[in-house]
Write a protein that holds these residues in place. Structure first.
Motif, mmCIF file in Angstrom:
data_model
loop_
_atom_site.group_PDB
_atom_site.id
_atom_site.type_symbol
_atom_site.label_atom_id
_atom_site.label_comp_id
_atom_site.label_asym_id
_atom_site.label_seq_id
_atom_site.Cartn_x
_atom_site.Cartn_y
_atom_site.Cartn_z
ATOM 1 N N ASP A 266 9.000 -21.020 4.671
ATOM 2 C CA ASP A 266 7.598 -20.608 4.573
ATOM 3 C C ASP A 266 7.377 -19.538 3.504
ATOM 4 O O ASP A 266 6.399 -19.595 2.763
ATOM 5 C CB ASP A 266 7.090 -20.095 5.924
ATOM 6 C CG ASP A 266 6.964 -21.199 6.963
ATOM 7 O OD1 ASP A 266 6.765 -22.367 6.574
ATOM 8 O OD2 ASP A 266 7.082 -20.890 8.163
ATOM 9 N N VAL A 267 8.287 -18.569 3.404
ATOM 10 C CA VAL A 267 8.118 -17.507 2.403
ATOM 11 C C VAL A 267 8.269 -18.095 0.997
ATOM 12 O O VAL A 267 7.504 -17.759 0.095
ATOM 13 C CB VAL A 267 9.085 -16.333 2.635
ATOM 14 C CG1 VAL A 267 9.058 -15.359 1.468
ATOM 15 C CG2 VAL A 267 8.731 -15.603 3.933
ATOM 16 N N ALA B 74 -0.215 -16.509 5.263
ATOM 17 C CA ALA B 74 -0.125 -17.952 5.044
ATOM 18 C C ALA B 74 0.618 -18.522 6.248
ATOM 19 O O ALA B 74 1.198 -17.761 7.019
ATOM 20 C CB ALA B 74 0.635 -18.240 3.737
ATOM 21 N N PRO B 75 0.621 -19.822 6.420
ATOM 22 C CA PRO B 75 1.349 -20.375 7.561
ATOM 23 C C PRO B 75 2.806 -19.903 7.579
ATOM 24 O O PRO B 75 3.528 -20.054 6.602
ATOM 25 C CB PRO B 75 1.258 -21.885 7.337
ATOM 26 C CG PRO B 75 -0.012 -22.057 6.567
ATOM 27 C CD PRO B 75 -0.069 -20.856 5.655
ATOM 28 N N GLY B 76 3.197 -19.264 8.663
ATOM 29 C CA GLY B 76 4.566 -18.788 8.827
ATOM 30 C C GLY B 76 4.883 -17.485 8.130
ATOM 31 O O GLY B 76 6.029 -17.032 8.160
ATOM 32 N N VAL B 77 3.904 -16.869 7.483
ATOM 33 C CA VAL B 77 4.149 -15.642 6.706
ATOM 34 C C VAL B 77 3.154 -14.564 7.128
ATOM 35 O O VAL B 77 1.942 -14.758 7.071
ATOM 36 C CB VAL B 77 4.025 -15.892 5.187
ATOM 37 C CG1 VAL B 77 4.295 -14.619 4.396
ATOM 38 C CG2 VAL B 77 4.962 -17.001 4.750
ATOM 39 N N ARG B 78 3.689 -13.426 7.520
ATOM 40 C CA ARG B 78 2.853 -12.274 7.878
ATOM 41 C C ARG B 78 3.111 -11.155 6.875
ATOM 42 O O ARG B 78 4.126 -11.141 6.195
ATOM 43 C CB ARG B 78 3.176 -11.793 9.294
ATOM 44 C CG ARG B 78 2.804 -12.808 10.326
ATOM 45 C CD ARG B 78 2.748 -12.245 11.736
ATOM 46 N NE ARG B 78 2.173 -13.228 12.631
ATOM 47 C CZ ARG B 78 0.879 -13.403 12.834
ATOM 48 N NH1 ARG B 78 0.017 -12.638 12.227
ATOM 49 N NH2 ARG B 78 0.432 -14.334 13.653
ATOM 50 N N ILE C 147 1.004 -7.273 -2.824
ATOM 51 C CA ILE C 147 1.528 -7.720 -1.537
ATOM 52 C C ILE C 147 2.799 -6.915 -1.252
ATOM 53 O O ILE C 147 3.904 -7.330 -1.612
ATOM 54 C CB ILE C 147 1.805 -9.239 -1.543
ATOM 55 C CG1 ILE C 147 0.571 -10.001 -2.047
ATOM 56 C CG2 ILE C 147 2.228 -9.716 -0.157
ATOM 57 C CD1 ILE C 147 0.819 -11.465 -2.330
ATOM 58 N N PRO C 148 2.669 -5.746 -0.605
ATOM 59 C CA PRO C 148 3.830 -4.875 -0.406
ATOM 60 C C PRO C 148 4.734 -5.261 0.757
ATOM 61 O O PRO C 148 5.872 -4.815 0.817
ATOM 62 C CB PRO C 148 3.193 -3.509 -0.157
ATOM 63 C CG PRO C 148 1.882 -3.825 0.479
ATOM 64 C CD PRO C 148 1.427 -5.107 -0.183
ATOM 65 N N ILE C 149 4.223 -6.076 1.678
ATOM 66 C CA ILE C 149 5.028 -6.458 2.841
ATOM 67 C C ILE C 149 4.893 -7.955 3.066
ATOM 68 O O ILE C 149 3.785 -8.486 3.168
ATOM 69 C CB ILE C 149 4.585 -5.688 4.102
ATOM 70 C CG1 ILE C 149 4.807 -4.196 3.886
ATOM 71 C CG2 ILE C 149 5.347 -6.185 5.334
ATOM 72 C CD1 ILE C 149 4.414 -3.324 5.045
ATOM 73 N N ILE C 150 6.059 -8.628 3.124
ATOM 74 C CA ILE C 150 6.120 -10.068 3.380
ATOM 75 C C ILE C 150 7.153 -10.275 4.483
ATOM 76 O O ILE C 150 8.303 -9.860 4.336
ATOM 77 C CB ILE C 150 6.543 -10.848 2.120
ATOM 78 C CG1 ILE C 150 5.546 -10.614 0.985
ATOM 79 C CG2 ILE C 150 6.707 -12.327 2.423
ATOM 80 C CD1 ILE C 150 6.007 -11.170 -0.356
ATOM 81 N N ILE C 151 6.739 -10.933 5.570
ATOM 82 C CA ILE C 151 7.633 -11.144 6.710
ATOM 83 C C ILE C 151 7.565 -12.605 7.130
ATOM 84 O O ILE C 151 6.480 -13.140 7.375
ATOM 85 C CB ILE C 151 7.226 -10.252 7.898
ATOM 86 C CG1 ILE C 151 7.274 -8.776 7.493
ATOM 87 C CG2 ILE C 151 8.109 -10.518 9.114
ATOM 88 C CD1 ILE C 151 6.598 -7.847 8.477
ATOM 89 N N ALA C 152 8.726 -13.248 7.237
ATOM 90 C CA ALA C 152 8.781 -14.630 7.731
ATOM 91 C C ALA C 152 8.670 -14.607 9.250
ATOM 92 O O ALA C 152 9.351 -13.823 9.911
ATOM 93 C CB ALA C 152 10.095 -15.284 7.320
ATOM 94 N N GLU C 153 7.810 -15.469 9.780
ATOM 95 C CA GLU C 153 7.759 -15.601 11.235
ATOM 96 C C GLU C 153 9.035 -16.248 11.753
ATOM 97 O O GLU C 153 9.501 -15.924 12.838
ATOM 98 C CB GLU C 153 6.540 -16.423 11.663
ATOM 99 C CG GLU C 153 5.236 -15.679 11.486
ATOM 100 C CD GLU C 153 4.050 -16.441 12.054
ATOM 101 O OE1 GLU C 153 3.937 -17.672 11.835
ATOM 102 O OE2 GLU C 153 3.234 -15.786 12.730
#
Length: 113
Positions: A61-62, A33-37, A49-55
């Motif tokens: 964003d998260v 999603a925007p700002g989220v990898r 969704i095992p990995i969530i990273i904020a840009e």
């Protein structure tokens, strides 16, 4: 994988899923999603969704991403205290499910629809 433009409506967004058996490489995470990898995988009738990273940490964003997710989305094996608090504040709770090694893993699910 399609491009991610924006997350608009709450409670119905499903992020783009990676193919099963995708090699997860640090620093090469796809945009969820925007700002989220991170990574999302279709597993039976849900999206894990095992990995969530904020840009950009602290941008919100998260939080917006979590608020937008459909009830089919779950977050397994949360080890970040920051993410645990974010999930709990937003009405998510851990369920404990058996893993393939005979133990249990935490899988965070929405407690409201």
């Amino acid at each position: 994988m399609h491009s991610v433009k924006s997350v608009v409506a709450a409670n119905d967004y499903e992020p783009p899923c990676s193919p099963a058996r995708t090699l997860m490489i640090r620093g090469r995470e796809p945009l969820l999603a925007p700002g989220v990898r991170g990574y999302a995988f279709r597993v039976r009738d849900r999206i894990e969704i095992p990995i969530i990273i904020a840009e950009h940490e602290g941008s919100g964003d998260v939080g917006r991403f979590l608020d937008s997710l459909s009830p089919r989305c779950v977050i397994p094996c949360v080890i970040s205290y920051r993410l645990i608090y974010m999930l709990a504040r937003r009405g998510w709770a851990p369920n404990f499910e058996p893993d393939e090694d005979g133990g249990e893993i935490d899988v965070w699910v929405r407690t409201w629809r």
